[in-house]
Design an enzyme around this catalytic site. Structure first.
Site, PDB file in Angstrom:
ATOM      1  N   GLY A   8       0.811  -1.220   0.000  1.00 37.04           N
ATOM      2  CA  GLY A   8       0.000   0.000   0.000  1.00 37.04           C
ATOM      3  C   GLY A   8       0.840   1.265   0.000  1.00 37.04           C
ATOM      4  O   GLY A   8       0.507   2.239   0.669  1.00 37.04           O
ATOM      5  N   VAL A  11       2.923   3.551  -5.228  1.00 37.37           N
ATOM      6  CA  VAL A  11       2.656   2.841  -6.491  1.00 37.37           C
ATOM      7  C   VAL A  11       1.445   1.919  -6.346  1.00 37.37           C
ATOM      8  O   VAL A  11       0.565   1.871  -7.219  1.00 37.37           O
ATOM      9  CB  VAL A  11       3.907   2.063  -6.951  1.00 37.37           C
ATOM     10  CG1 VAL A  11       3.575   1.131  -8.115  1.00 37.37           C
ATOM     11  CG2 VAL A  11       5.007   3.042  -7.364  1.00 37.37           C
ATOM     12  N   GLY A  12       1.345   1.211  -5.240  1.00 33.95           N
ATOM     13  CA  GLY A  12       0.214   0.313  -5.008  1.00 33.95           C
ATOM     14  C   GLY A  12      -1.109   1.070  -4.990  1.00 33.95           C
ATOM     15  O   GLY A  12      -2.090   0.668  -5.633  1.00 33.95           O
ATOM     16  N   ASN A 101      12.310  -1.336  -8.169  1.00 34.10           N
ATOM     17  CA  ASN A 101      13.384  -0.575  -8.797  1.00 34.10           C
ATOM     18  C   ASN A 101      14.661  -1.404  -8.858  1.00 34.10           C
ATOM     19  O   ASN A 101      14.848  -2.316  -8.062  1.00 34.10           O
ATOM     20  CB  ASN A 101      13.686   0.687  -7.964  1.00 34.10           C
ATOM     21  CG  ASN A 101      12.874   1.871  -8.436  1.00 34.10           C
ATOM     22  OD1 ASN A 101      12.575   1.994  -9.621  1.00 34.10           O
ATOM     23  ND2 ASN A 101      12.534   2.755  -7.505  1.00 34.10           N
ATOM     24  N   ALA A 126       4.314   9.684  -8.286  1.00 35.49           N
ATOM     25  CA  ALA A 126       3.259   9.419  -7.310  1.00 35.49           C
ATOM     26  C   ALA A 126       3.762   9.780  -5.924  1.00 35.49           C
ATOM     27  O   ALA A 126       4.905   9.481  -5.581  1.00 35.49           O
ATOM     28  CB  ALA A 126       2.855   7.946  -7.339  1.00 35.49           C
ATOM     29  N   LYS A 180      16.194   1.863 -17.085  1.00 33.15           N
ATOM     30  CA  LYS A 180      15.639   2.493 -15.894  1.00 33.15           C
ATOM     31  C   LYS A 180      16.674   2.541 -14.768  1.00 33.15           C
ATOM     32  O   LYS A 180      16.781   3.540 -14.046  1.00 33.15           O
ATOM     33  CB  LYS A 180      14.391   1.721 -15.417  1.00 33.15           C
ATOM     34  CG  LYS A 180      13.696   2.318 -14.209  1.00 33.15           C
ATOM     35  CD  LYS A 180      12.999   3.634 -14.525  1.00 33.15           C
ATOM     36  CE  LYS A 180      12.512   4.410 -13.315  1.00 33.15           C
ATOM     37  NZ  LYS A 180      11.491   3.722 -12.527  1.00 33.15           N
ATOM     38  N   ASN A 188      19.231   9.391  -8.645  1.00 39.04           N
ATOM     39  CA  ASN A 188      18.914   9.220  -7.224  1.00 39.04           C
ATOM     40  C   ASN A 188      20.082   9.513  -6.282  1.00 39.04           C
ATOM     41  O   ASN A 188      19.955  10.367  -5.399  1.00 39.04           O
ATOM     42  CB  ASN A 188      18.344   7.816  -6.982  1.00 39.04           C
ATOM     43  CG  ASN A 188      16.829   7.791  -7.083  1.00 39.04           C
ATOM     44  OD1 ASN A 188      16.154   8.637  -6.512  1.00 39.04           O
ATOM     45  ND2 ASN A 188      16.301   6.834  -7.814  1.00 39.04           N
ATOM     46  N   ASN A 198      15.838  17.401  -9.076  1.00 33.43           N
ATOM     47  CA  ASN A 198      16.352  16.737 -10.279  1.00 33.43           C
ATOM     48  C   ASN A 198      16.897  17.724 -11.315  1.00 33.43           C
ATOM     49  O   ASN A 198      17.926  17.486 -11.929  1.00 33.43           O
ATOM     50  CB  ASN A 198      15.252  15.884 -10.913  1.00 33.43           C
ATOM     51  CG  ASN A 198      14.808  14.750  -9.994  1.00 33.43           C
ATOM     52  OD1 ASN A 198      15.378  14.561  -8.916  1.00 33.43           O
ATOM     53  ND2 ASN A 198      13.789  14.016 -10.405  1.00 33.43           N
TER      54      ASN A 198
END
Lengths: 298, 298
Positions: A8, A11-12, A101, A126, A180, A188, A198
C-alpha cells in the site's frame, strides 16, 4: 478479471485508483491498520486540483488467501525476501508482476514458482500523503516485459489500458530494466548526496559533469544496448521532473531506508563479476548509507 | 627584528597577536578599511574565556614600502598571482615565508626572487570573527622548511618560539606539504560535501570508508614517504578537531570560494602527469565547485 496489488505504498495505491473501475481489485497491505483505514474511509486520490474517494477491497496480507488472475507486487526490493518466505501466499497466482526498482530483486525471483513472471518499470510520479491518500504528480507509463513463461493475464492490462495510465509491452526485459536502472543510478544518489532537485543536476554545470562521470562508469557494467539513448533518457527525465525531489532524496530527508543497495549495490556486484572497477559507485554507496545511518541519530 | 605579515585573515591576525611582543610587527592588509579599523581600535585576540586588545602597526599593502627582515605571506593561494604581479612589493625582503594550503602555489614561487624562500604549514585552529578579531580555537604549531636558499632570518622565530605558539624546523619541504595536503584533501572535501563536523567522518563507519577510498587514491599520486603515518595523521586530526567545522565546510556554508583547486586540483594535475587515474578526486572537485556555484544563487 481479478487483480491483486501487494503493498500500500504510492505505487500500489496509484494502481488501485486507476484500475478499480475495470477490474475486481484487492489491495493487500502489510499492516492491518492500513487495511482497516482504507476499508473504513476509502482511498483518496488527488490529481491536480481534483480529489476523489474510492472504496477498494483491502486486506491484511497475513490473514488472506489470494486467488487473483494477476497480482502486482509493489513492495520495495528489501521487503521481497519476507514475502517470498512467509508461506508464499502468491503460489496460486498464475501471473505475477514485479515492479521493484533496480535489479537487486532478480536473484530473488527464483523463489517464486508462478507460471508467468512479468517484470515492470513504473514511470509515474506518485506521492503518498498518508496511508489512504495518493497524489498522481506526473503522468507516465508502466512498461511490462516477460521474465519467465509468457505475458499471460497481464495482456489484458496492456490491451485495455487508458491514455492516462498506459501499460506498454516491451520485448527485452534486460534492456527495459537496465535503461531504468541507469536513470536511477545517476539521478537518485546524486540528488540525495547534493540535496538538490532533479533539474539542478542539469542547471549546475559541475553537477552535470558528475552525472557524466558516473554514467560513463556504469554504462559498461550495465552493458547498455544503446548508450547514447540511455544518456539522453537521463537528461530527459531530469528535464521533465526538474522540480521533483527524487525518491532517494526524500528517503534521506525523512530518515527512511533508501533503495541504494538495489541500485548501486547491484551495479558494484555486477562490476566485480565482470572485472570492471566502479570507484564512484562504491564511494556513493558509502555516502548514501552513511547519510541513512546519520538520519537515525538526528 | 622586523617582521611583516601580508594578509589580515585568521592566520595573519593570529601570528600578529603572538609575535607582536617580541618583534617589530607590521601587518599589511589588502583593504584600506581593515588597516584603518585595526589602527583605530586595535586587534582583539580571544582565547578560551580571555579577550585582549593589542595595537599592531597596520598598513594598506598598496600604499606601503616593505623593508622587513622576514615576511609571512598568509593570503590564499588564489590571491598569490595578484601579489606576485602588483609591482612585487616583496622584492627587497631577504626571507619570505609562504603559508598557503595545498601545493597549488608552488609553481607561482618562481615569480619571487627573494634570497630565501621558506614554506610553512599552519596547524593552529583560528577563527576570524570580524576584521579586527581573531580567536585561537586550537593550539598547534607552524612548521617551516626551506624551498630556496636557507632558513635565514626565520631561524630566530624557531629559536625564540613559545610553547603556546611554536615554530618547528622541518628538513624536507615536500614531505611536510604532502602530509598536510593529504589531510586537507581527505578532510576538507568530505566534510564540505557531507556537511558534517570533522569527528563525524570517523563516527559514521561509511564515512570512514569514504576517507579510506579517497586516501588510497591520492597516496600514490602524492608519493607519500610514509603512508601508514599519513593515514594515522588524518585520523588524529579528525579526533583532535572532532567538533570543528573544516574551513571548506565553512566556505561552502558562507558562499565563499573554497581552496579546492589548490588541494584536489593539484592532485588531479599531478596524477595526470604521473599517468595515475583519480576518479574520486575529479568527482569531488566537481561536487565542491558545483556547491560553490550554487551558493552564489541561494
Amino acid at each position: 478479471m481479478k487483480v491483486g496489488i501487494v503493498g500500500g505504498g504510492a505505487v500500489g495505491l496509484l494502481i488501485a485508483a486507476y484500475l478499480h473501475r475495470m477490474y475486481d481489485i484487492t489491495l493487500y497491505t502489510r499492516r492491518q491498520s492500513q487495511a482497516a483505514l482504507l476499508n473504513k474511509n476509502g482511498l483518496c486520490f488527488i490529481k491536480g486540483s481534483k480529489e476523489k474517494t474510492f472504496f477498494i477491497k483491502t486486506k491484511h496480507i497475513e490473514q488472506s488467501e489470494m486467488n487473483e488472475d494477476v497480482v502486482f507486487v509493489t513492495v520495495k526490493q528489501y521487503d521481497l525476501p519476507e514475502l517470498a518466505s512467509s508461506a508464499n501466499r502468491l503460489q496460486n497466482i498464475p501471473t505475477v508482476v514485479f515492479l521493484q526498482n533496480g535489479m537487486g530483486h532478480l536473484p530473488l525471483l527464483s523463489r517464486f514458482n508462478n507460471r508467468n513472471i512479468v517484470l515492470g518499470v513504473v514511470e509515474h510520479g506518485a506521492l503518498k500523503h498518508d496511508d489512504r491518500t495518493v497524489e498522481h504528480t506526473g503522468e507516465g507509463k508502466i512498461s511490462l516485459a516477460v521474465w519467465k513463461g509468457e505475458i499471460g493475464e497481464a495482456q489484458r492490462l496492456i490491451e485495455q489500458s487508458s491514455s492516462h495510465f498506459p501499460f506498454l509491452f516491451k520485448k527485452d526485459w534486460y534492456e527495459m530494466l537496465a535503461m531504468k536502472l541507469a536513470i536511477n543510478a545517476v539521478v537518485n544518489p546524486l540528488t540525495a548526496l547534493l540535496r538538490v532537485k532533479n533539474g539542478q543536476l542539469l542547471e549546475v554545470n559541475e553537477y552535470r559533469m558528475m552525472m557524466q562521470l558516473l554514467f560513463s562508469e556504469l554504462k559498461d557494467v550495465l552493458s547498455l544496448p544503446n548508450e547514447q539513448k540511455a544518456w539522453e533518457n537521463i537528461v530527459l527525465v531530469c528535464e521533465k521532473t526538474a522540480n521533483n525531489r527524487s525518491s532517494m532524496l526524500k528517503d534521506i530527508e525523512q530518515g527512511r531506508q533508501t533503495e541504494i543497495d538495489a541500485i548501486l549495490g547491484y551495479i558494484i556486484q555486477r562490476g566485480k563479476s565482470m572485472n570492471i572497477q566502479t570507484p564512484l559507485c562504491e564511494f556513493l554507496l558509502h555516502a548514501i548509507k552513511g547519510m541513512e545511518r546519520r538520519g537515525k541519530f538526528e
